[in-house]
Every structure is written in C-alpha cells, then in structure tokens.
Design an enzyme around this catalytic site. Structure first.
Site, PDB file in Angstrom:
ATOM      1  N   ASN A   1      15.295 -12.541  -2.563  1.00  0.00           N
ATOM      2  CA  ASN A   1      14.358 -12.000  -3.565  1.00  0.00           C
ATOM      3  C   ASN A   1      14.168 -13.064  -4.638  1.00  0.00           C
ATOM      4  OD1 ASN A   1      14.578  -9.617  -2.166  1.00  0.00           O
ATOM      5  ND2 ASN A   1      15.641  -8.480  -3.779  1.00  0.00           N
TER       6      ASN A   1
ATOM      7  N   TYR B   1      11.602 -14.600  -7.926  1.00  0.00           N
ATOM      8  CA  TYR B   1      10.510 -14.307  -8.873  1.00  0.00           C
ATOM      9  C   TYR B   1      10.110 -15.538  -9.669  1.00  0.00           C
ATOM     10  CZ  TYR B   1      11.008  -9.430  -7.594  1.00  0.00           C
ATOM     11  OH  TYR B   1      11.014  -8.251  -6.882  1.00  0.00           O
TER      12      TYR B   1
ATOM     13  N   LYS C   1       4.554  -3.900 -10.200  1.00  0.00           N
ATOM     14  CA  LYS C   1       4.354  -5.002  -9.250  1.00  0.00           C
ATOM     15  C   LYS C   1       3.636  -4.548  -7.988  1.00  0.00           C
ATOM     16  CE  LYS C   1       8.207  -7.751 -10.940  1.00  0.00           C
ATOM     17  NZ  LYS C   1       8.928  -6.724 -11.728  1.00  0.00           N
TER      18      LYS C   1
ATOM     19  N   TRP D   1       6.859  -7.649  -3.249  1.00  0.00           N
ATOM     20  CA  TRP D   1       7.378  -6.566  -4.083  1.00  0.00           C
ATOM     21  C   TRP D   1       6.268  -6.171  -5.038  1.00  0.00           C
ATOM     22  CZ3 TRP D   1      11.328  -3.593  -3.308  1.00  0.00           C
ATOM     23  CH2 TRP D   1      11.727  -2.713  -4.323  1.00  0.00           C
TER      24      TRP D   1
ATOM     25  N   GLU E   1      11.540 -10.190  -1.427  1.00  0.00           N
ATOM     26  CA  GLU E   1      10.802  -9.785  -2.639  1.00  0.00           C
ATOM     27  C   GLU E   1      10.205 -11.012  -3.296  1.00  0.00           C
ATOM     28  OE1 GLU E   1      12.886  -7.383  -5.547  1.00  0.00           O
ATOM     29  OE2 GLU E   1      13.814  -6.143  -3.989  1.00  0.00           O
TER      30      GLU E   1
ATOM     31  N   ASP F   1      16.500  -0.655 -10.436  1.00  0.00           N
ATOM     32  CA  ASP F   1      15.217  -0.593 -11.132  1.00  0.00           C
ATOM     33  C   ASP F   1      14.287   0.456 -10.521  1.00  0.00           C
ATOM     34  OD1 ASP F   1      13.079  -1.389 -12.809  1.00  0.00           O
ATOM     35  OD2 ASP F   1      12.384  -2.844 -11.323  1.00  0.00           O
TER      36      ASP F   1
ATOM     37  N   ASN G   1      21.307  -4.580  -1.587  1.00  0.00           N
ATOM     38  CA  ASN G   1      20.239  -5.293  -2.286  1.00  0.00           C
ATOM     39  C   ASN G   1      20.774  -5.912  -3.570  1.00  0.00           C
ATOM     40  OD1 ASN G   1      17.275  -5.899  -2.819  1.00  0.00           O
ATOM     41  ND2 ASN G   1      17.865  -4.828  -4.699  1.00  0.00           N
ATOM     42  N   GLU G   2      20.669  -7.216  -3.652  1.00  0.00           N
ATOM     43  CA  GLU G   2      20.970  -7.972  -4.864  1.00  0.00           C
ATOM     44  C   GLU G   2      22.312  -7.653  -5.501  1.00  0.00           C
ATOM     45  OE1 GLU G   2      17.741  -7.899  -7.673  1.00  0.00           O
ATOM     46  OE2 GLU G   2      16.563  -9.228  -6.414  1.00  0.00           O
TER      47      GLU G   2
ATOM     48  N   TYR H   1       9.855 -13.859 -13.535  1.00  0.00           N
ATOM     49  CA  TYR H   1      11.003 -13.781 -14.453  1.00  0.00           C
ATOM     50  C   TYR H   1      11.428 -15.166 -14.944  1.00  0.00           C
ATOM     51  CZ  TYR H   1      11.550  -8.860 -13.208  1.00  0.00           C
ATOM     52  OH  TYR H   1      11.352  -7.516 -13.028  1.00  0.00           O
TER      53      TYR H   1
HETATM   54  C1  GCB Z   1      14.460  -6.962  -7.859  1.00  0.00           C
HETATM   55  C2  GCB Z   1      14.980  -5.684  -7.317  1.00  0.00           C
HETATM   56  C3  GCB Z   1      13.948  -4.576  -7.376  1.00  0.00           C
HETATM   57  C4  GCB Z   1      13.211  -4.633  -8.704  1.00  0.00           C
HETATM   58  C5  GCB Z   1      12.506  -5.966  -8.807  1.00  0.00           C
HETATM   59  C6  GCB Z   1      11.737  -6.129 -10.125  1.00  0.00           C
HETATM   60  O1  GCB Z   1      14.924  -8.016  -7.589  1.00  0.00           O
HETATM   61  O2  GCB Z   1      15.485  -5.802  -6.020  1.00  0.00           O
HETATM   62  O3  GCB Z   1      14.572  -3.343  -7.204  1.00  0.00           O
HETATM   63  O4  GCB Z   1      12.318  -3.581  -8.868  1.00  0.00           O
HETATM   64  O5  GCB Z   1      13.447  -6.992  -8.739  1.00  0.00           O
HETATM   65  O6  GCB Z   1      10.559  -5.798 -10.164  1.00  0.00           O
HETATM   66  O7  GCB Z   1      12.332  -6.569 -11.088  1.00  0.00           O
END
Ligand code: GCB
Length: 591
Positions: A467, A469, A568, A549, A504, A162, A413-414, A473
């Site tokens: 990470n 959200y 973000k 993040w 994150e 991303d 990462n992820e 999300y």
């Molecule tokens: C994540 C990723 C990061 C993205 C972020 C997002 O989990 O590691 O690269 O930018 O989410 O904002 O969706």
C-alpha cells in the site's frame, strides 16, 4: 460448516426482516435474563443491516457494548425428526445466542459464520423465541483490535483502522433442516493436465455410520461429466471448461450420502476448475500470467452500513465490469458469502483478507486513534491476540476454501512489520494459513511505514502486497517528486523476485472540485495521481497488479483528515463516477 441450502434433502428458512432490538448500555441484559422473555423497550431493527445508521440517534450510531436482537420464529411443521440448525452468516464482532431460555452458541469474530444444532430446543410446528446478544467492542485481544479509554466524559472506543466500526447482524440468519445423518463439510481442490481437469474432493459426514458417500459432477448444462464413489477421491474431466478471469464457468458437484439406492443427504458445491501458482515474479492462473486490475473495496453503503444487499452487490459488480476491473481485495475483512459466490460466477479474482487491520500503533499518529501504545507487548497485541488471529484465519479459509475466485489469502492489512515483535508474531500465522490451505499463495499487506529494506514480515509471503501513497500522504501535491521516490522504492522490492501487487494507491477527491493546475482533492489531481502511479507500475515487470484505493467513498470515524468519510473512491459512496472512473476505464477496459 456448510452454507444453508435447499436441496432434495435439506430445507431452509431465512430469518431476515425486522427484529426487536435494544441497547444494553449498563451491560445488565445477561444477568437480568433478557433472553427469557420479550425484550422490553425494544425498537425495530432490520436484519441484515448495521444497526448504527438505522436510528436517528447518535447514541445508537456511536454505541459500543452489548446490543440485543430478538424475534419469534415458527419452525416449519414438516421438520419433525430432522436435525435443525440455527445459522448466522455473521454477527459483528461477537455474539451469544439463546433459543427460548437455553444458551445455544457463542462466537468470536465479526465476519465469519457460526451455527448451533437446536434440534433439542425446538419443536416442529411450534414457535420459538430467538435472542442474540451482539457485542461490538474492540480490545487488544480482538481482531480487529481497539481499546476502550476513560475520558472526562466517559468511556471512548478507539481503534486504528480507517473505517467506521459498523456492527450488528450484517448478513442473513437461517433456520435449516438437514437429515440427522448429514454431510458436514466438503473440500475441493482442482487441477489441470492439458485439457483434462481434476477435482479432488473430500467429504466429512456426521452420524453416517453404515452409509456410503458418492459424488456426481455436472457441467453448467446439467450433463453428468464424472462420478466418484467414497468420501474422497479425484474426478477427471476430459476437455474441461476452465474457470478463468472473465469466464466464471462453474460445474456442480453434488455430494450425496446414500443408503443402498436411497439418497439420505444431498449437498451441492459449485466448482471452478483452475490452478493458481506463483512462479518467480509471476502470478499464474491456469499457467498463464495474470495482471490484477481493480480495487480495495469495503462493504459500506448508506443507511445499512455493512449490511449485505443484493442490489448493491450486483450494482458494484456492474460498475467494476464497466470499468474493466478483473479483481478486488476484500479489504479489510471477509465479505458476505454472497459476494464470493457472485465473484465465482463473474470470473473475478479475489484477494481474501482476514479482519486483522489496525495492528499498528504507529499509524495515524493520533488521527485515527490513540497514541502511546506499543503494538506488540504483553499488555497490547500479545499471544492471546495471535490465537484469536489464528482462529480468524482458520475460519476464513474453512469458509472460502472452495471458491475459485479466491486466489490469494491476505492475513493482515498494514500491521507493524519492521520490528522483531512483528516477525515473531507473524511467522506462525503464515504457517496457520498454509496448513489450512496448501493450495493457494499467502501474503500480507505491507504499510508505507515499513518500506523496502526494513520489513521483517514480507519474507514469509509468496506475494508482496504494497500500500503506497506517494503523492498523497507524502510528496503531497508533488507528483514529480512522488514518481521518483516511488519508482526507487519499487525497484528495491522488485529485486526480491516475488510478484508485487499494489494493493492500495489513491488520493482523496471531493467530487465536483476542479482545478486547472493539479491540486490535491480535485478530480483532476486524482486522475494525474493515478497516471503517475501507472507510469511507475508499467516500468517494473514484477508488478502484477494494481488495486486503486478505493472503489467508493466510505464511512470512517470523524477526523481532521476525513471529510464525511474517506474520499478516495473512484465512485462516490452512492456510486456516482468521479472523473477518475473514466480515466481508469480507458486504461483497464482496453487491455
Ligand atoms: C491505508 C489503509 C486503508 C485506509 C487508507 C487511507 O493504508 O489500508 O484502510 O483507508 O490507507 O485512505 O488512508
């Protein structure tokens, strides 16, 4: 590979500035020998910078394939008889270099340095033409991965990370003169025994038969505190001034090759004396538990993209100090070595990450990239990819091993991490990192798609990096529901008895958008979202860090989830604070 440096025996010439630049959409430059003469139809391109946003031209911004950089450089006339090296701090994502018409080096991977000994190809005092073919395409065998797909309007580059695929010569290019008998590498590992520090050192020298090696350690005032003979040894520093978070105290280790009384080569390595250790669910620096406060960042600003700029470097650290941060992650690739040096000096803690991002075809569901691929398979991410990934880990550690600021390696990462394929892919990569550096913990960053109880890769890490959200999300706009779900998952992870760093958590926020009730995208929602997360973290002892993040808004590929990039940031892309910056400062700067 040592960084270019001016010392009593070494000299450097930076080749930054405007280079000639040409796209090669047909991919004919190599067969037509574009390196053999001045580039035709070239435009000016600044180095360091990403090429993408420099021209007012979509065909440059969205370009993938070979691009060519070229300039003429005069080799300093005093360099006769020296070993002359052409050094690139990075070329994203791979490059081949010619000096005159001679190919001198190729390198895979966009964020680590490479160099060529060009002594035989140049003459001190003369001009020489340097040509670089940089290629920015991503494939299943590149780190990060991507794929080129056919479409009715031609080929398209897709990838699963991303952030925008900025490319080019992002960092400085150097011509360097060293003695022929030279120091090629130095490794330091520091220790503490009460108030006494130790500095174990190991020197690699080339062409140095018959010469002796020795080291001199000086404190920040220049006073000699220890000396050692030989290519390896352990220095002791009584009453040592420790390197610690917020106290970037550095000693200078001068490494010398000597011939009797004469110093043949000299190199300076800064040294921060500190220890790092994971004990149970604690992360210890100098034996003291630390709590990471800070961000996932990007190298990303307007116009120059991922190009290094000292102005932005210093400003970003000013903002991070203002807000009370003590750390950040080099998400999602190795940053410029200038960043690492400055973090050492400022006493910041770094999670240093390999560019292994987007190894997850489950992510984005077609929003960030294509669908219909299996992540780990003979046709996609496979053994060849793992070899490239292993090399990226080795190169990162070789480059950054001596930085006291680096306290934890992140090897991805992820990625997909809940399948057998993932387990088989990653287990040996943890070993690669441990073999390259037994002195630091290793981890990887777990994605929300592999929640507690399903991840098969976190067993290999010393630290859990998550990470999450909740409230963005998932549970979008429902912070109460998010809080319950998040705490429940985190309590599960806490049972693993490993330190947990939340690498994150964040909510997209349009600066200037306000709402009385907590509405996603508003500045108020971002503040409430962070507060909710902090309540959860504060209720779980194993949480030893929080990285929001993101530090700042950043460029991405276009998508229906992105408004002029990822929003973000706690700061906008041009580093204006959102309300969340003040809220974080209240929490961080006071603790
Ligand atoms: C994540 C990723 C990061 C993205 C972020 C997002 O989990 O590691 O690269 O930018 O989410 O904002 O969706």
């Amino acid at each position: 590979m040592l960084r270019p440096q001016d010392t009593a025996t070494r000299e450097t010439k930076r080749l930054d500035g405007r280079w000639a630049f040409a796209l090669d959409p047909e991919g004919v430059g190599r067969s037509e020998g574009w390196f053999a003469g001045p580039l035709r139809d070239a435009r000016a391109m600044p180095v360091p910078a990403s090429f993408n946003d420099i021209a007012a031209d979509a065909s440059v911004r969205d370009y993938f394939g070979d691009v060519w950089y070229q300039r003429v450089v005069r080799v300093p006339r005093g360099w006769d008889g020296q070993r002359i090296v052409l050094h690139f701090e990075s070329a994203t994502h791979r490059a081949t270099v010619w000096v005159g018409s001679t190919e001198v080096v190729s390198h895979e991977g966009g964020y680590t340095p490479f160099a060529a000994d060009v002594s035989a190809d140049v003459v001190a005092g003369d001009e020489v033409r340097v040509t670089v073919c940089v290629n920015n395409t991503l494939s299943f065998q590149s780190i990060p991965p991507g794929v080129i797909e056919d479409s009715p309007t031609g080929k398209k580059q897709l990838y699963w990370h991303d952030f925008f695929n900025y490319a080019g010569l992002h960092r400085s290019v150097w011509l360097v003169a060293t003695p022929v008998a030279h120091i090629d590498d130095v490794t330091v590992v520091t220790g503490l025994a009460g108030v006494t520090g130790t500095v174990a050192y190991e020197i690699v020298a080339v062409g140095a038969e018959g010469l002796d090696a020795r080291v001199v350690l000086r404190d920040a005032s220049g006073a000699e505190v220890a000396t050692g003979p030989g290519a390896s040894g352990v220095l002791t520093v009584p009453d040592v001034h420790r390197w610690a978070p917020g106290d970037g105290y550095l000693y200078d280790l001068e490494v010398q090759l000597v011939d009797g009384g004469e110093v043949v080569d000299s190199y300076h390595q800064s040294v921060g004396v500190r220890t790092v250790e994971v004990r149970g669910a604690e992360f210890l620096v100098n034996g003291e538990p630390v709590y990471f406060k800070g961000f996932g960042k990007h190298e990303d600003v307007g116009v120059i993209g991922k190009g290094h700029s000292d102005a932005h470097l210093v400003h970003d650290f000013e903002l991070m100090s203002w807000i009370g941060a003590n750390s950040f992650r080099t998400s999602h690739y190795p940053y410029s070595e200038e960043v690492l040096d400055y973090a050492d000096q400022q006493g910041f803690l770094l999670i240093d990450e390999v560019a292994a991002v987007g190894l997850n075809m489950g992510l984005g569901g077609g929003i960030f990239g294509g669908q219909g691929y299996t992540t780990f398979s003979p046709e996609t991410i496979n053994d060849a990819t793992r070899e490239v990934h292993a090399q990226a880990i080795r190169e990162l550690i070789a480059r950054d091993k001596n930085h006291p600021s680096v306290v934890l390696w992140s090897i991805a990462n992820e990625p997909e991490s809940d399948t057998e394929g993932a387990e088989a892919y990653f287990e040996p990569l943890f070993q690669v990192a441990r073999d390259a550096d037994p002195s630091r913990p290793v981890g990887f960053v777990n994605v929300m798609l592999a929640p507690y109880g399903t991840c098969r890769v976190s067993q290999f890490g010393d630290v859990l990096m998550l990470n999450r959200y909740y409230g963005w999300y998932v549970n979008t706009g429902d912070l109460a529901g998010a809080e319950v779900a998040w705490r429940k998952e985190l309590e599960g992870w806490a049972g693993e008895n490993k330190p947990i760093i939340i690498t994150e958590y964040g909510a997209d926020t349009m600066p200037g958008l306000h709402s009385l009730t907590p509405q996603p995208w508003s500045e108020e929602y971002q503040v409430d979202y962070l507060d909710m997360n902090h309540r959860v973290f504060d209720s779980i002892d194993a949480v030893v860090g929080e990285h929001v993040w993101n530090f700042a808004d950043f460029a991405t590929t276009p998508g229906i989830m992105r408004v002029d990039g990822n929003k973000k940031g706690v700061f906008t892309r041009d580093r204006t604070p959102k309300n969340a910056a003040f809220a974080l400062r209240k929490r961080w700067a006071s603790s």
